[in-house]
Write a protein that holds these residues in place. Sequence first.
Motif, short mmCIF file in Angstrom:
data_model
loop_
_atom_site.label_atom_id
_atom_site.label_comp_id
_atom_site.label_asym_id
_atom_site.label_seq_id
_atom_site.Cartn_x
_atom_site.Cartn_y
_atom_site.Cartn_z
N MET A 26 11.23 -70.82 -19.52
CA MET A 26 11.26 -69.62 -18.85
C MET A 26 11.58 -69.67 -17.42
N LYS A 27 10.98 -70.91 -16.79
CA LYS A 27 11.13 -71.29 -15.62
C LYS A 27 12.86 -71.68 -15.28
N SER A 28 13.16 -72.20 -16.15
CA SER A 28 14.84 -72.80 -16.08
C SER A 28 15.76 -71.56 -16.00
N ALA A 29 15.31 -70.52 -16.95
CA ALA A 29 16.32 -69.36 -16.93
C ALA A 29 16.15 -68.46 -15.54
N MET A 30 15.03 -68.63 -15.08
CA MET A 30 14.79 -67.75 -13.80
C MET A 30 15.42 -68.52 -12.72
N THR A 31 15.35 -69.83 -12.58
CA THR A 31 16.09 -70.91 -11.72
C THR A 31 17.79 -70.50 -11.82
N ILE A 32 18.30 -70.44 -12.99
CA ILE A 32 19.71 -70.34 -12.95
C ILE A 32 19.93 -68.89 -12.67
N LEU A 33 19.29 -67.83 -12.86
CA LEU A 33 19.47 -66.62 -12.55
C LEU A 33 19.56 -66.37 -11.02
N GLU A 34 18.70 -67.11 -10.34
CA GLU A 34 18.50 -67.23 -8.89
C GLU A 34 19.94 -68.12 -8.49
N MET A 35 20.13 -69.26 -9.04
CA MET A 35 21.26 -70.17 -8.56
C MET A 35 22.66 -69.19 -8.79
N ALA A 36 22.72 -68.42 -9.59
CA ALA A 36 24.14 -67.72 -9.80
C ALA A 36 24.24 -66.65 -8.62
N THR A 37 23.33 -66.54 -8.00
CA THR A 37 23.76 -65.36 -6.75
C THR A 37 23.50 -66.39 -5.62
N ARG A 38 23.78 -67.49 -5.59
CA ARG A 38 23.45 -68.37 -4.21
C ARG A 38 24.66 -69.29 -3.76
N ASP A 39 25.08 -69.39 -2.92
CA ASP A 39 26.15 -70.32 -2.46
C ASP A 39 25.32 -71.72 -2.61
N LYS A 40 26.13 -72.56 -3.27
CA LYS A 40 25.36 -73.97 -3.60
C LYS A 40 26.06 -75.12 -3.09
N THR A 41 26.89 -74.79 -1.77
CA THR A 41 27.53 -75.80 -1.10
C THR A 41 26.54 -77.13 -0.77
N GLU A 42 25.53 -76.64 0.02
CA GLU A 42 24.41 -77.90 0.30
C GLU A 42 24.20 -78.66 -0.68
N MET A 43 23.81 -78.22 -1.97
CA MET A 43 23.36 -78.95 -3.07
C MET A 43 24.50 -79.96 -3.54
N ALA A 44 25.62 -79.34 -3.75
CA ALA A 44 26.88 -80.24 -3.83
C ALA A 44 27.14 -81.07 -2.85
#
Length: 136
Positions: free
Chosen positions: A1-19
């Motif tokens: 469940m935690k993974s699903a919520m994390t994916i949902l959050e990530m879908a809404t955010r700019d992920k440039t810093e992680m990349a």
Amino acid sequence: MKSAMTILEMATRDKTEMARRIGCQSPWPQGGTMETVAVDSAVYFAPRSFRVAVNDMGNDLFLPPAGEAPWRGFIERFFGTFAHQMFNYFNGRTWGSVAAKGDYDSEANAAAVADQVAECIIRWAVDGYHNTPHSG
């Protein structure tokens, strides 16, 4: 469940810093709001808390019937591209079906750990897939 919520959050955010932290050359600005969240019938998308989170974001939740691959045409095609362009470089693949896998022992031939594979997936998506012309 935690993974699903994390994916949902990530879908809404700019992920440039992680990349950038893992060595990507390109930004990863994809993110934002959605109209519909389409998921498969995996158990981690079933809990009420996930459905409530999707609803609270103002999104519709689309759950295609289990076992009906044509209802998931885009993602199924993406997995094919993914397997051909990225996973061809790894031993230990599970292939696309039991028939294609045959007697190949995926576990005995595994050559990478999950964290390494995750970094490779991100680098392929950000620097490869996102910079390759395609109809999607």
